[in-house]
Design a protein around this motif. Structure first.
Motif, PDB file in Angstrom:
ATOM      1  N   ARG A 256       0.773  -1.206   0.032  1.00 10.40           N
ATOM      2  CA  ARG A 256      -0.156   0.039  -0.183  1.00 10.40           C
ATOM      3  C   ARG A 256       0.887   1.330   0.083  1.00 10.40           C
ATOM      4  O   ARG A 256       0.322   2.300  -0.489  1.00 10.40           O
ATOM      5  N   VAL A 257       2.216   1.206   0.530  1.00 11.69           N
ATOM      6  CA  VAL A 257       2.870   2.334   0.549  1.00 11.69           C
ATOM      7  C   VAL A 257       4.127   2.301  -0.208  1.00 11.69           C
ATOM      8  O   VAL A 257       4.767   3.376  -0.397  1.00 11.69           O
ATOM      9  N   ALA A 258       4.603   1.172  -0.855  1.00  5.45           N
ATOM     10  CA  ALA A 258       5.799   0.949  -1.781  1.00  5.45           C
ATOM     11  C   ALA A 258       5.642   1.667  -3.016  1.00  5.45           C
ATOM     12  O   ALA A 258       4.332   1.696  -3.635  1.00  5.45           O
ATOM     13  N   ALA A 259       6.761   2.140  -3.456  1.00  9.38           N
ATOM     14  CA  ALA A 259       6.635   2.583  -4.981  1.00  9.38           C
ATOM     15  C   ALA A 259       6.334   1.564  -6.001  1.00  9.38           C
ATOM     16  O   ALA A 259       6.154   1.925  -7.225  1.00  9.38           O
ATOM     17  N   PRO A 261       6.600  -3.264  -6.863  1.00 11.21           N
ATOM     18  CA  PRO A 261       6.709  -4.520  -6.147  1.00 11.21           C
ATOM     19  C   PRO A 261       8.257  -4.785  -5.605  1.00 11.21           C
ATOM     20  O   PRO A 261       8.133  -5.511  -4.470  1.00 11.21           O
ATOM     21  N   ALA A 262       9.192  -4.347  -6.161  1.00  8.99           N
ATOM     22  CA  ALA A 262      10.352  -4.840  -5.521  1.00  8.99           C
ATOM     23  C   ALA A 262      10.678  -4.082  -4.288  1.00  8.99           C
ATOM     24  O   ALA A 262      11.252  -4.788  -3.359  1.00  8.99           O
ATOM     25  N   GLU A 263      10.286  -2.804  -4.191  1.00  2.98           N
ATOM     26  CA  GLU A 263      10.278  -2.166  -2.721  1.00  2.98           C
ATOM     27  C   GLU A 263       9.455  -2.960  -1.584  1.00  2.98           C
ATOM     28  O   GLU A 263       9.941  -3.183  -0.642  1.00  2.98           O
ATOM     29  N   ALA A 264       8.174  -3.296  -2.098  1.00  3.40           N
ATOM     30  CA  ALA A 264       7.604  -4.311  -1.332  1.00  3.40           C
ATOM     31  C   ALA A 264       8.080  -5.411  -0.806  1.00  3.40           C
ATOM     32  O   ALA A 264       8.041  -5.718   0.456  1.00  3.40           O
TER      33      ALA A 264
END
Length: 409
Positions: A256-259, A261-264
């Motif tokens: 919900r807050v990541a830029a 999918p990699a960051e998530a």
């Protein structure tokens, strides 16, 4: 603590029990010292020779069946790739001191396959325990062998039956609790229905290796976007269900807050580092942007999502795959890639229970999935999910649990 290198050949030859290594053609490849001592034969008399040339059935006993029973057991191991434990066998052996005379002998054999990376049987571990002296001692004591053996086998069978019943009851209780726990933690179908999506979870039939697989579908904060994910936790039962719930919740929040999918996945990977049981868990997550008609994805050791285009072309999204969660000693930035889609295409995420089969290359299962999706691509998500499960899961049910999510784009 530094691990000491183990000389497994030395361990094998030092084993106290009689153990022989056979080829699938039932030729002696190796024997340990206890086998030589127990048979009275030398290594030269055994290695490279066909087992039943060395130990044929007693020709003076028409009812002799030891060789025949052993041969059938070994062929079962080669055919099934599974261990075969034999009942106590009378298997007479020709006397070394008096050729032509046969000595009454009793053996308890266990035959275990050694499998190659593709699941084929490359060797057989043939372990035997001789109980001849026990039988002779009972005979000398004036006890009828047949009745003693029958009574002993009956008693052991009853004990094993009672133990198995208790284990099955405990297994069933833990399995049911784990399934209920998992059902409570996974999103309900009504939560994903408005996205024209279908979700399915199929537990392994008759086994406890359930509740490690999970799926998720979440509305993202900005734009007309959703996050679609599946994952697989190593392990089973209540422990796997608990780890699964923690990782799924962490990924939902991070998405919900990541830029992207990699960051998530990077956030979830760092979290997995402090969760016992999360080692080597796999997950793949996709961010679907309906305004831009793109899918951005990243995988932590998981099987690739499938994008089925409206024209029937099947594309595996496999250009951004990194190691499983918590598989690296130090966290590293994860990769991501983007694929374009046209309205009417279908996105499918799944876990390995859908495509993996014992003694079968994984590419075969992926091809089977691609063909099923291509043939039935015009079906609505609910029908397509049911058809895929019907065509890909074994008739008797899968040996591993399976999660599947189908989204019409």
């Amino acid at each position: 603590m530094t691990r000491t290198a183990i000389d497994y050949a030395a361990v094998y030859h030092a084993l106290p029990g009689m153990v022989a290594i056979l080829t699938p053609g039932l030729v002696y490849a190796d024997v340990n010292e206890a086998f030589l001592e127990g048979t009275g034969l030398s290594r030269e008399e055994l290695l490279g020779r066909y087992l039943f040339d060395v130990f044929p059935d007693n020709p003076n006993n028409p009812s002799s069946s030891g060789a025949r029973n052993l041969h059938a057991s070994l062929l079962r191991v080669v055919a099934t790739g599974e261990r075969d434990t034999m009942a106590l066998q009378r298997y007479d052996v020709e006397s070394r001191e008096h050729p032509g005379e046969w000595e009454e002998r009793y053996w308890s054999p266990v035959n275990t396959p050694v499998l190659s990376s593709d699941g084929s049987v490359v060797l057989i571990v043939h372990r035997v325990e001789e109980v001849t002296e026990l039988m002779r001692a009972r005979d000398r004591a004036g006890i009828d062998q047949g009745r003693v053996l029958e009574a002993e086998l009956y008693t052991r069978a009853r004990e094993l039956q009672e133990l198995n019943n208790r284990l099955r009851q405990a297994h069933a209780r833990e399995r049911q609790v784990a399934l209920v726990l998992q059902e409570a933690m996974l999103p309900a179908p009504r939560q994903v229905g408005h996205h024209r999506a279908a979700v399915r979870y199929r537990p392994a039939v008759g086994a406890l290796n359930v509740c490690g697989d999970w799926y998720d579908l979440v509305d993202l904060v900005s734009g007309h976007r959703i996050g679609v994910s599946v994952g697989d936790v190593v392990g089973h039962g209540l422990e796997a269900a608990g780890v699964m719930g923690q990782l799924r919740s962490a990924l939902t929040a991070a998405s919900r807050v990541a830029a992207g999918p990699a960051e998530a996945l990077d956030v979830v990977g760092r979290y997995a580092h402090v969760v016992d049981g999360a080692e080597s868990a796999t997950v793949v997550t996709t961010f679907v942007d309906f305004d831009r008609h793109t899918i951005t994805y990243s995988s932590a050791g998981h099987l690739p999502p499938v994008l089925v285009h409206h024209d029937g072309r099947v594309e595996f999204l496999d250009r951004a795959t990194d190691p499983p969660l918590d598989a690296l000693p130090e966290p590293a930035p994860r990769s991501e890639a983007t694929a374009a889609f046209t309205p009417g295409s279908t996105l499918v995420l799944y876990t390995d229970g859908l495509v993996e089969r014992r003694r079968e290359d994984i590419d075969t299962g992926l091809f089977r999935l691609a063909e099923s999706l291509r043939r039935h691509r015009t079906r609505d998500p609910e029908s397509l999910a049911d058809i895929v499960l019907l065509e890909l899961l074994p008739p008797g049910g899968a040996i591993d649990d399976t999660a599947l999510i189908v989204v019409r784009l």
